[in-house]
Design a protein around this motif. Structure first.
Motif, PDB file in Angstrom:
ATOM      1  N   SER A 196     -15.702  13.131 -32.203  1.00  0.00           N
ATOM      2  CA  SER A 196     -16.737  13.876 -32.931  1.00  0.00           C
ATOM      3  C   SER A 196     -16.132  15.064 -33.655  1.00  0.00           C
ATOM      4  CB  SER A 196     -17.817  14.384 -31.978  1.00  0.00           C
ATOM      5  OG  SER A 196     -18.392  13.329 -31.280  1.00  0.00           O
ATOM      6  N   ARG A 197     -15.213  15.730 -32.986  1.00  0.00           N
ATOM      7  CA  ARG A 197     -14.596  16.911 -33.586  1.00  0.00           C
ATOM      8  C   ARG A 197     -13.882  16.531 -34.876  1.00  0.00           C
ATOM      9  NH1 ARG A 197      -9.910  18.200 -30.356  1.00  0.00           N
ATOM     10  NH2 ARG A 197      -8.725  17.333 -32.067  1.00  0.00           N
ATOM     11  N   PRO A 228     -25.907  15.498 -40.497  1.00  0.00           N
ATOM     12  CA  PRO A 228     -26.221  14.279 -41.248  1.00  0.00           C
ATOM     13  C   PRO A 228     -24.971  13.570 -41.733  1.00  0.00           C
ATOM     14  CG  PRO A 228     -27.584  16.085 -42.007  1.00  0.00           C
ATOM     15  CD  PRO A 228     -26.562  16.680 -41.075  1.00  0.00           C
ATOM     16  N   PHE A 229     -23.979  14.350 -42.162  1.00  0.00           N
ATOM     17  CA  PHE A 229     -22.769  13.737 -42.684  1.00  0.00           C
ATOM     18  C   PHE A 229     -21.968  13.093 -41.563  1.00  0.00           C
ATOM     19  CE2 PHE A 229     -18.611  13.365 -44.473  1.00  0.00           C
ATOM     20  CZ  PHE A 229     -18.846  13.117 -45.804  1.00  0.00           C
ATOM     21  N   ALA A 230     -21.939  13.746 -40.404  1.00  0.00           N
ATOM     22  CA  ALA A 230     -21.097  13.270 -39.308  1.00  0.00           C
ATOM     23  C   ALA A 230     -21.816  12.253 -38.432  1.00  0.00           C
ATOM     24  CB  ALA A 230     -20.654  14.460 -38.451  1.00  0.00           C
ATOM     25  N   SER A 236     -20.365   6.316 -33.647  1.00  0.00           N
ATOM     26  CA  SER A 236     -19.188   5.515 -33.305  1.00  0.00           C
ATOM     27  C   SER A 236     -18.447   6.116 -32.123  1.00  0.00           C
ATOM     28  CB  SER A 236     -18.237   5.431 -34.502  1.00  0.00           C
ATOM     29  OG  SER A 236     -18.909   4.932 -35.620  1.00  0.00           O
ATOM     30  N   ALA A 237     -18.296   7.439 -32.122  1.00  0.00           N
ATOM     31  CA  ALA A 237     -17.622   8.105 -31.009  1.00  0.00           C
ATOM     32  C   ALA A 237     -18.355   7.819 -29.703  1.00  0.00           C
ATOM     33  CB  ALA A 237     -17.562   9.609 -31.261  1.00  0.00           C
ATOM     34  N   SER A 238     -19.684   7.883 -29.752  1.00  0.00           N
ATOM     35  CA  SER A 238     -20.459   7.630 -28.551  1.00  0.00           C
ATOM     36  C   SER A 238     -20.281   6.195 -28.080  1.00  0.00           C
ATOM     37  CB  SER A 238     -21.949   7.888 -28.817  1.00  0.00           C
ATOM     38  OG  SER A 238     -22.121   9.165 -29.366  1.00  0.00           O
ATOM     39  N   ARG A 312     -24.040  -0.740 -34.822  1.00  0.00           N
ATOM     40  CA  ARG A 312     -23.717  -1.081 -36.201  1.00  0.00           C
ATOM     41  C   ARG A 312     -24.968  -1.107 -37.074  1.00  0.00           C
ATOM     42  NH1 ARG A 312     -18.715  -2.451 -37.680  1.00  0.00           N
ATOM     43  NH2 ARG A 312     -17.683  -2.290 -35.680  1.00  0.00           N
ATOM     44  N   ILE A 313     -26.040  -1.680 -36.495  1.00  0.00           N
ATOM     45  CA  ILE A 313     -27.290  -1.749 -37.258  1.00  0.00           C
ATOM     46  C   ILE A 313     -27.805  -0.340 -37.544  1.00  0.00           C
ATOM     47  CG2 ILE A 313     -29.717  -2.419 -37.117  1.00  0.00           C
ATOM     48  CD1 ILE A 313     -28.719  -4.924 -35.572  1.00  0.00           C
TER      49      ILE A 313
END
Ligand SMILES: Nc1ncnc2c1ncn2[C@@H]1O[C@H](COP(=O)(O)OP(=O)(O)O)[C@@H](O)[C@H]1O
Ligand SMILES: [Mg+2]
Lengths: 326, 258
Positions: A196-197, A228-230, A236-238, A312-313
């Motif tokens: 995340s970082r 919103p951007f991240a 994905s990180a989760s 993914r969805i």
């Protein structure tokens, strides 16, 4: 100089692009290893599925709804209900605890902490990500379990009415799915924090300045521009963390007191998970028992696939709004 | 809704590097002031000191005074966040919030100011988009992402977002440098309309643009790379382009410049 005009009706020639030998060798190599990998994976999948089907076909219980795992009985009765429930519940608990804290730490490092503090914190968390899971497991069994007794009593007393936190025997050891969830949360926290970082660092400066120039406070910048951007990166990180939590073995095996019971009270010391069950039973299992365990492993694999597909969805659904096309 | 800006003795630093030195000028309300000068002379830096955006760069600081009518933006106890709510800014590269719809982009600043009523938001969003000459192009797709617009439309969206909160001053840092000539003209027209309501300061690399849109022009220069930028002169635009007081200005404008 004589020029021969090309016949006007000549069929369109296939243009041949010039390729260099190095490119050809490299593309051949990479294609070859790609195909090899696929073949190996398909072979493994076929082998495992074959063995799993063999075992399931001799199961005298319902493989999906049976609680106990008695593959060595005659006739054998085994099912994944308790394992699937335990795996999913402990992973959900781990995610509920780990994701908010991880994102909070990542935001702290990138946006709040002075640089002198942010660097060392990030470094320590990097180190934590490399600690082997058995170490966490031992720490969980020797330190976490005894220290969670108080929290268990407290939760039971004040939140017992929620059903989830009701404990059937308040004095039983806190070797429950809840404890497993906490331990898993601690284990997956570093990886979620680190990824995340990095994702949060990638947020373009100009998006943050857009919010700043509107008179956004630091938190509002995070809400308007950074999160919103991240967002898809944090998901994905989760998922990386969740993958680890779903398959974690040693930490669960050392902490959980397993039993083939399924309870909605997450503080009760019972239940099991796929990998914990495999580790516990594999040693003394005969060939049939192992096939049965392989079948349970396949179910875990399917659950992991489903979770990844769902993620993914979620990411895809908001693609139009993602930062990628900015 | 438009205020006078009075700058006196303003210097700005990046760490120990002094990027602009001792700048003083007055900017009249409801006028367009253009900043011109060679790259690196500190035009952007100076512009960003006018809404306290300079200090968001780590290690950056400012000395001197900026009065907005009579209030010193750098006075003690002044909250930079509230300064930025009164002095709006448009950037060189269009930067709409990529994850937000067109509507939400314009409404973002309003929501920061605590306006939540749908009806009120609707009417201000429409007014701002009309103000930015974008309404007719987007009125049927307000809920589509802002990042799907063309570059020129995105820049007008950013202008709409900035004027929605009714700032006193609007700062623009080379707002057309990433745009094609037609979008550039659209924005220049828009600047002409906006100056009836706002005090506008625009940095531009394009001398014709400065001549077309501005009432007054300030010329900045720097002695050498690594030296701080300085204000050389500021005057009526006509005067700067026809008969500047300083030789360096004339050299720069006529293209006789190193
Ligand atoms: N974020 C920054 N950190 C350090 N130095 C900077 C930064 N931004 C600009 N500078 C320096 O400040 C000087 C003025 O830059 P800038 O204001 O961007 O000039 P202009 O907009 O006139 O081209 C330049 O020397 C530039 O290198
Ligand atoms: Mg600049």
């Amino acid at each position: 100089m004589t020029t021969t005009a090309p016949p006007p009706t000549a069929p369109p020639q296939k243009t041949r692009t010039v390729t260099r030998p190095g490119d050809r060798i490299f593309s051949g190599l990479s294609r070859g290893s790609g195909i090899f990998l696929l073949v190996v994976m398909a072979a493994i999948a076929i082998f495992l599925t074959y063995r799993a089907v063999q075992a399931i076909s001799k199961d005298h219980g319902n493989f999906l709804t049976t609680f106990e795992w008695n593959a060595s009985l005659n006739p054998p009765v085994f099912g994944v209900a308790v394992l699937a429930y335990g795996t999913v519940v402990s992973s959900i608990i781990a995610m509920l605890i780990a994701v908010p804290i991880a994102v909070g730490i990542a935001l702290f490092i990138t946006h709040y902490a002075p640089r002198r503090l942010g660097g060392p914190i990030a470094y320590v968390i990097d180190l934590l990500a490399a600690v082997p899971s058995i170490v966490y497991g031992l720490w969980g069994a020797l330190f976490l379990v005894p220290h969670l007794r108080g929290l268990n009593l407290w939760l039971d007393k004040y939140f017992g009415w929620t059903y989830i936190f009701h404990k059937q025997d308040p004095n039983s050891a806190p070797r429950s799915l809840f404890t497993v969830g906490i331990l898993l949360a601690i284990m997956i926290l570093p990886i979620i924090t680190n990824v995340s970082r990095e994702v949060i660092r990638q947020v373009p400066r100009m998006h943050e300045e857009a919010a700043l120039a509107l008179g956004a406070t630091r938190w509002e910048v995070i809400r308007l521009s950074v999160l919103p951007f991240a967002r898809s990166g944090i998901i994905s990180a989760s998922m990386l963390g969740l993958g680890r939590a779903l398959g974690e073995t040693m930490a669960v095996a050392t902490v959980l007191s397993a039993s083939p019971q399924l309870s909605g009270h997450i503080l009760d010391p019972l239940g099991g998970t796929f990998s914990q069950n495999i580790v516990a039973k594999f040693g003394e299992a005969d060939e049939f028992g192992r096939d049965a365990l392989i079948a349970s492993g396949l179910v875990l694999f399917i659950i992991t696939l489903l979770v990844n597909g769902a993620a993914r969805i979620i990411i895809q659904r908001r693609k139009e709004y993602s930062g990628a096309n900015a | 809704m438009a205020k006078r800006i009075d700058v006196s003795g303003l210097s700005a630093y990046y760490g120990t590097f002094r990027a602009i030195d001792d700048i003083s000028m007055t900017i009249e309300p409801r006028s367009v002031t253009a900043f011109i000068g060679p790259s690196g002379c500190g035009k952007s830096t100076f512009l960003r000191t006018l809404n306290r955006m300079h200090e968001v760069v780590p290690g950056a600081r400012v000395e001197g005074k900026v009065l907005l009518d009579d209030e010193n933006l750098y006075g003690s106890g002044v909250d930079p966040v509230s300064v930025r709510r009164t002095v709006g800014m448009v950037f060189q590269r269009p930067n709409p919030f990529p994850t937000m719809s067109i509507y939400d982009n314009v409404a973002a600043g309003l929501r920061l100011n605590g306006i939540r009523k749908k009806g009120e938001l609707d009417s201000i969003v429409e007014k701002s988009l009309k103000g930015a000459n974008l309404w007719n192009e987007v009125k049927d797709r307000l809920n589509k992402p802002g990042s799907g617009l063309s570059g020129g439309q995105q820049q007008r969206l950013c202008i709409a977002r900035a004027i929605a909160v009714e700032p006193q001053v609007l700062l623009m840092d080379e707002p057309c440098s990433a745009l094609d000539p037609i979008s550039t003209l659209a924005i220049e027209d828009l600047i002409g309309e906006l100056k009836t309501q706002f005090t506008i300061v625009i940095v531009t690399h394009n001398m014709q643009q400065a001549a077309r849109v501005s009432d007054r022009t300030a010329f900045f220069n720097l002695a050498a790379v690594g030296q701080p930028g300085k204000l050389i002169e500021i005057d009526e635009t006509e005067r700067i382009f026809s008969n500047p007081t300083v030789q360096a200005t004339e050299d720069y404008i006529s293209g006789r410049f190193g």
